[in-house]
Design a protein around this motif. Structure first.
Motif, PDB file in Angstrom:
ATOM      1  N   ALA A   1      16.089  -3.656  -1.634  1.00  0.00           N
ATOM      2  CA  ALA A   1      14.872  -2.851  -1.795  1.00  0.00           C
ATOM      3  C   ALA A   1      13.612  -3.674  -1.576  1.00  0.00           C
ATOM      4  CB  ALA A   1      14.848  -2.217  -3.183  1.00  0.00           C
ATOM      5  N   ASP A   2      13.589  -4.899  -2.079  1.00  0.00           N
ATOM      6  CA  ASP A   2      12.385  -5.723  -1.938  1.00  0.00           C
ATOM      7  C   ASP A   2      12.087  -6.044  -0.476  1.00  0.00           C
ATOM      8  OD1 ASP A   2      12.089  -5.716  -4.650  1.00  0.00           O
ATOM      9  OD2 ASP A   2      12.923  -7.718  -4.986  1.00  0.00           O
ATOM     10  N   LYS A   3      13.130  -6.319   0.298  1.00  0.00           N
ATOM     11  CA  LYS A   3      12.914  -6.634   1.709  1.00  0.00           C
ATOM     12  C   LYS A   3      12.357  -5.430   2.468  1.00  0.00           C
ATOM     13  CE  LYS A   3      16.257 -10.401   2.372  1.00  0.00           C
ATOM     14  NZ  LYS A   3      15.279 -11.356   2.965  1.00  0.00           N
ATOM     15  N   PHE A   4      12.768  -4.218   2.050  1.00  0.00           N
ATOM     16  CA  PHE A   4      12.281  -2.992   2.700  1.00  0.00           C
ATOM     17  C   PHE A   4      10.972  -2.500   2.080  1.00  0.00           C
ATOM     18  CE2 PHE A   4      16.905  -2.509   3.721  1.00  0.00           C
ATOM     19  CZ  PHE A   4      16.790  -2.425   5.095  1.00  0.00           C
ATOM     20  N   ASP A   5      10.519  -3.179   1.015  1.00  0.00           N
ATOM     21  CA  ASP A   5       9.315  -2.747   0.292  1.00  0.00           C
ATOM     22  C   ASP A   5       9.470  -1.322  -0.227  1.00  0.00           C
ATOM     23  OD1 ASP A   5       6.807  -3.205  -0.785  1.00  0.00           O
ATOM     24  OD2 ASP A   5       5.721  -2.498   0.991  1.00  0.00           O
ATOM     25  N   ASP A   6      10.730  -0.929  -0.524  1.00  0.00           N
ATOM     26  CA  ASP A   6      11.035   0.409  -1.080  1.00  0.00           C
ATOM     27  C   ASP A   6      10.474   1.543  -0.217  1.00  0.00           C
ATOM     28  OD1 ASP A   6      12.321  -0.526  -3.569  1.00  0.00           O
ATOM     29  OD2 ASP A   6      10.312  -1.211  -4.085  1.00  0.00           O
ATOM     30  N   LYS A   7      10.485   1.369   1.109  1.00  0.00           N
ATOM     31  CA  LYS A   7       9.900   2.382   1.995  1.00  0.00           C
ATOM     32  C   LYS A   7      10.878   2.797   3.091  1.00  0.00           C
ATOM     33  CE  LYS A   7       5.097   0.822   1.430  1.00  0.00           C
ATOM     34  NZ  LYS A   7       3.940   0.186   2.113  1.00  0.00           N
ATOM     35  N   ILE A   8      10.858   4.089   3.417  1.00  0.00           N
ATOM     36  CA  ILE A   8      11.555   4.632   4.577  1.00  0.00           C
ATOM     37  C   ILE A   8      10.502   5.282   5.463  1.00  0.00           C
ATOM     38  CG2 ILE A   8      13.278   6.284   5.416  1.00  0.00           C
ATOM     39  CD1 ILE A   8      14.645   6.056   2.667  1.00  0.00           C
ATOM     40  N   TYR A   9      10.485   4.931   6.726  1.00  0.00           N
ATOM     41  CA  TYR A   9       9.469   5.434   7.647  1.00  0.00           C
ATOM     42  C   TYR A   9       9.980   6.681   8.369  1.00  0.00           C
ATOM     43  CZ  TYR A   9       6.671   1.305   6.799  1.00  0.00           C
ATOM     44  OH  TYR A   9       5.898   0.340   6.196  1.00  0.00           O
ATOM     45  N   GLY A  10       9.170   7.743   8.300  1.00  0.00           N
ATOM     46  CA  GLY A  10       9.535   9.005   8.926  1.00  0.00           C
ATOM     47  C   GLY A  10       8.527   9.440   9.968  1.00  0.00           C
ATOM     48  N   ILE A  11       8.639  10.701  10.366  1.00  0.00           N
ATOM     49  CA  ILE A  11       7.763  11.241  11.402  1.00  0.00           C
ATOM     50  C   ILE A  11       6.680  12.105  10.762  1.00  0.00           C
ATOM     51  CG2 ILE A  11       9.319  10.988  13.343  1.00  0.00           C
ATOM     52  CD1 ILE A  11      10.387  13.779  12.846  1.00  0.00           C
TER      53      ILE A  11
ATOM     54  N   LYS B   1      10.129  -9.846  12.904  1.00  0.00           N
ATOM     55  CA  LYS B   1      11.457  -9.932  12.285  1.00  0.00           C
ATOM     56  C   LYS B   1      11.416  -9.521  10.800  1.00  0.00           C
ATOM     57  CE  LYS B   1      14.226 -11.309  15.618  1.00  0.00           C
ATOM     58  NZ  LYS B   1      13.334 -10.952  16.748  1.00  0.00           N
ATOM     59  N   ARG B   2      10.566  -8.539  10.499  1.00  0.00           N
ATOM     60  CA  ARG B   2      10.533  -7.976   9.148  1.00  0.00           C
ATOM     61  C   ARG B   2      11.563  -6.860   9.033  1.00  0.00           C
ATOM     62  NH1 ARG B   2       6.538  -5.108   8.445  1.00  0.00           N
ATOM     63  NH2 ARG B   2       5.312  -5.350  10.356  1.00  0.00           N
ATOM     64  N   TRP B   3      11.912  -6.520   7.807  1.00  0.00           N
ATOM     65  CA  TRP B   3      12.903  -5.480   7.567  1.00  0.00           C
ATOM     66  C   TRP B   3      12.230  -4.108   7.546  1.00  0.00           C
ATOM     67  CZ3 TRP B   3      17.882  -6.397   4.434  1.00  0.00           C
ATOM     68  CH2 TRP B   3      18.430  -7.648   4.768  1.00  0.00           C
ATOM     69  N   ILE B   4      12.870  -3.149   8.161  1.00  0.00           N
ATOM     70  CA  ILE B   4      12.356  -1.779   8.186  1.00  0.00           C
ATOM     71  C   ILE B   4      13.520  -0.820   8.381  1.00  0.00           C
ATOM     72  CG2 ILE B   4      11.924  -1.793  10.700  1.00  0.00           C
ATOM     73  CD1 ILE B   4       9.372  -0.125  10.112  1.00  0.00           C
ATOM     74  N   VAL B   5      13.460   0.331   7.718  1.00  0.00           N
ATOM     75  CA  VAL B   5      14.424   1.409   7.906  1.00  0.00           C
ATOM     76  C   VAL B   5      13.637   2.660   8.275  1.00  0.00           C
ATOM     77  CG1 VAL B   5      14.486   1.932   5.408  1.00  0.00           C
ATOM     78  CG2 VAL B   5      16.345   2.732   6.913  1.00  0.00           C
TER      79      VAL B   5
ATOM     80  N   ALA C   1      22.395  -8.850   8.643  1.00  0.00           N
ATOM     81  CA  ALA C   1      22.227  -9.427   7.303  1.00  0.00           C
ATOM     82  C   ALA C   1      22.958  -8.624   6.225  1.00  0.00           C
ATOM     83  CB  ALA C   1      20.745  -9.534   6.967  1.00  0.00           C
ATOM     84  N   GLY C   2      23.601  -7.512   6.634  1.00  0.00           N
ATOM     85  CA  GLY C   2      24.430  -6.800   5.659  1.00  0.00           C
ATOM     86  C   GLY C   2      24.131  -5.336   5.446  1.00  0.00           C
ATOM     87  N   VAL C   3      23.204  -4.735   6.200  1.00  0.00           N
ATOM     88  CA  VAL C   3      22.858  -3.320   6.004  1.00  0.00           C
ATOM     89  C   VAL C   3      23.522  -2.489   7.105  1.00  0.00           C
ATOM     90  CG1 VAL C   3      20.996  -1.630   5.846  1.00  0.00           C
ATOM     91  CG2 VAL C   3      20.663  -3.949   4.945  1.00  0.00           C
ATOM     92  N   HIS C   4      24.559  -1.760   6.704  1.00  0.00           N
ATOM     93  CA  HIS C   4      25.292  -0.925   7.661  1.00  0.00           C
ATOM     94  C   HIS C   4      25.364   0.540   7.214  1.00  0.00           C
ATOM     95  CE1 HIS C   4      26.676  -4.432   9.929  1.00  0.00           C
ATOM     96  NE2 HIS C   4      26.877  -5.008   8.757  1.00  0.00           N
ATOM     97  N   THR C   5      25.120   0.798   5.931  1.00  0.00           N
ATOM     98  CA  THR C   5      25.249   2.146   5.390  1.00  0.00           C
ATOM     99  C   THR C   5      24.027   2.492   4.541  1.00  0.00           C
ATOM    100  OG1 THR C   5      26.277   1.586   3.258  1.00  0.00           O
ATOM    101  CG2 THR C   5      27.730   1.683   5.203  1.00  0.00           C
ATOM    102  N   PHE C   6      23.891   3.755   4.222  1.00  0.00           N
ATOM    103  CA  PHE C   6      22.829   4.205   3.320  1.00  0.00           C
ATOM    104  C   PHE C   6      22.958   3.510   1.969  1.00  0.00           C
ATOM    105  CE2 PHE C   6      22.145   7.176   6.550  1.00  0.00           C
ATOM    106  CZ  PHE C   6      21.116   8.061   6.266  1.00  0.00           C
ATOM    107  N   ALA C   7      24.193   3.292   1.532  1.00  0.00           N
ATOM    108  CA  ALA C   7      24.435   2.676   0.226  1.00  0.00           C
ATOM    109  C   ALA C   7      23.996   1.215   0.182  1.00  0.00           C
ATOM    110  CB  ALA C   7      25.915   2.789  -0.132  1.00  0.00           C
ATOM    111  N   ASP C   8      23.819   0.582   1.335  1.00  0.00           N
ATOM    112  CA  ASP C   8      23.393  -0.821   1.365  1.00  0.00           C
ATOM    113  C   ASP C   8      21.897  -0.989   1.148  1.00  0.00           C
ATOM    114  OD1 ASP C   8      25.990  -1.756   1.943  1.00  0.00           O
ATOM    115  OD2 ASP C   8      25.684  -1.512   4.112  1.00  0.00           O
TER     116      ASP C   8
END
Length: 321
Positions: free
Chosen positions: A144-154, A199-203, A132-139
Motif C-alpha cells: 500500500a505504501d508504494k502505491f500511496d493507497d491510490k488506484i488511478y481511473g478514468i 520507475k514509481r509504483w502505480i496501479v 516485484a511481486g504484484v500479480h493479483t488484486f490481493a497483492d
C-alpha cells in the motif's frame, strides 16, 4: 411465322423477364428523412474515437451524416433513453453491467450487436511492479505504501470507476482505505507515463484495444472477477441504440447489426493516430483500405441513403473503383 405474332411473343417474353427481375431484386422501404442524421456518442476514449471514425467513413460514403457528441457514459445512456442519441458503440460488458441493466430492463435502449470480442478491461501495473511481486488484486494491499493507497481511473462517473469505488467500499482485498483518483483517459495515462519514467509504483485501469499495451510494458492483474469479470476482465463491446432505432431506420439498423471490429484493426487506427500524428478520420480510411474484406459482411444488403448499392458506394469513396 406471322411477324406480328413474333413481335407479340417477344413482348410477352420481355414482360416475363422483367417481372422475374423485379421478383429477384431486393426492395427496401424508404427510411424517414430523420434517419439521414446519425447521432452518436463518444466518452473521450481512444478506442471509441477509432470505431466512431471508421463508422463515419462508411456512413459518409452511404450518404448519411454522422454527428458525434462528447458525453460521459451515464449521460450517453440518458441521451439514448430520451431519443437524443441514436447509437453508442462503447457498451463494454460486463464492466457496464450495473449501469446499463436498468435501461435494458425498462426497454429504454436496444442492445443491437456485439461489435468487438476478446477485449480486456481490468487493473494493471507496470511490469517492474509485477516483477516485484504484484500479480493479483490481493497483492495490492501488501504494498500500500508504494502505491500511496491510490488506484488511478478514468473520468468521474465511468462504470469502471464505479466498480473500483464499490471494491473499495466493500473493503475487498484489504483496500478499504485506498482512494480512487478519477480524471480522464488522457490524465490517467499521463500519470502512468510519469510513473514509468521514474520507475514509481502505480496501479490503474487498463484495457485492450489501446496503444497503452505497446507503449508501456503492462501486467494485467488476476483475481478481480467479482468486479471486472473473469479472464482478466475479458470483455465484449456492444452496439446499443435508442429504442426502436433499427426498426425506424431499417437500412442503418442492418448496417449497425453487421459492423464488427477486431482488436488488431482498432490498435492499427489508434497507433496511426497517436504515433504517426494522423487524423483519426484519415487513419480510419487507411485501415479500411488495408482491410477491404471487412466491407462485404458489413454492407451485405445495405444500400446508400438513396437506395443505391452500398458496397459499390463505399469502395468508390475509398478510391477502389
Amino acid at each position: 411465322m406471322n411477324r406480328s405474332k413474333q413481335k407479340g411473343g417477344g413482348r410477352l417474353i420481355a414482360g416475363i423477364l422483367a417481372a422475374a427481375v423485379m421478383l429477384w431484386t431486393p426492395t427496401y422501404a424508404a427510411e424517414p428523412s430523420s434517419c439521414t442524421q446519425v447521432r452518436m456518442a463518444d466518452p473521450g476514449w481512444t478506442d471509441i474515437d477509432a470505431t466512431n471514425a471508421i463508422t463515419g467513413v462508411v456512413l459518409g460514403a452511404l450518404g448519411y451524416h454522422q454527428n458525434i457528441e462528447n458525453l460521459s457514459v451515464p449521460i450517453t445512456y440518458e441521451g439514448l433513453k430520451k431519443g437524443q442519441i441514436d447509437v453508442f458503440l462503447g457498451n463494454w460488458m460486463p464492466a457496464q453491467g450495473p449501469l446499463v441493466k436498468p435501461f435494458v430492463d425498462s426497454h429504454a435502449i436496444d442492445v443491437l450487436h456485439a461489435n468487438l470480442t476478446n477485449a480486456k478491461f481490468t487493473l494493471a501495473v507496470p511490469d517492474y511492479v509485477a516483477a516485484a511481486g504484484v500479480h493479483t488484486f490481493a497483492d495490492l494491499a501488501k504494498y500500500a505504501d508504494k502505491f500511496d493507497d491510490k488506484i488511478y481511473g478514468i473520468e468521474p462517473g465511468a462504470p469502471a470507476n464505479q466498480n473500483i469505488s464499490k471494491m473499495i467500499g466493500d473493503k475487498a482485498f484489504g483496500l478499504g482505505n485506498w482512494t480512487l483518483v478519477a480524471s480522464s483517459e488522457t490524465g490517467m495515462l499521463t500519470q502512468v507515463a510519469r510513473a514509468v519514467r521514474d520507475k514509481r509504483w502505480i496501479v490503474f485501469l487498463a484495457w485492450e484495444p489501446h496503444l497503452m499495451n505497446t507503449e508501456f510494458h503492462l501486467t494485467y492483474l488476476s483475481g478481480g472477477d467479482a468486479y471486472f469479470g473473469p479472464n482478466y476482465g475479458g470483455a465484449t463491446v456492444n452496439t446499443v441504440t435508442r429504442t426502436g432505432f433499427a426498426n425506424q431506420c431499417t437500412n442503418l439498423g442492418r448496417l449497425f447489426k453487421q459492423i464488427t471490429f477486431n482488436v488488431d484493426l482498432e490498435n492499427q487506427i489508434i497507433a496511426n493516430v497517436l504515433q504517426n500524428k494522423v487524423s483519426v478520420n484519415a487513419a480510419a480510411r487507411e485501415a479500411l483500405k488495408a482491410h477491404p474484406k471487412l466491407l462485404g459482411p458489413w454492407l451485405d444488403g445495405v444500400t446508400t441513403a438513396s437506395g443505391a448499392n452500398g458496397l459499390q458506394a463505399v469502395n468508390s469513396a475509398l478510391g477502389d473503383h
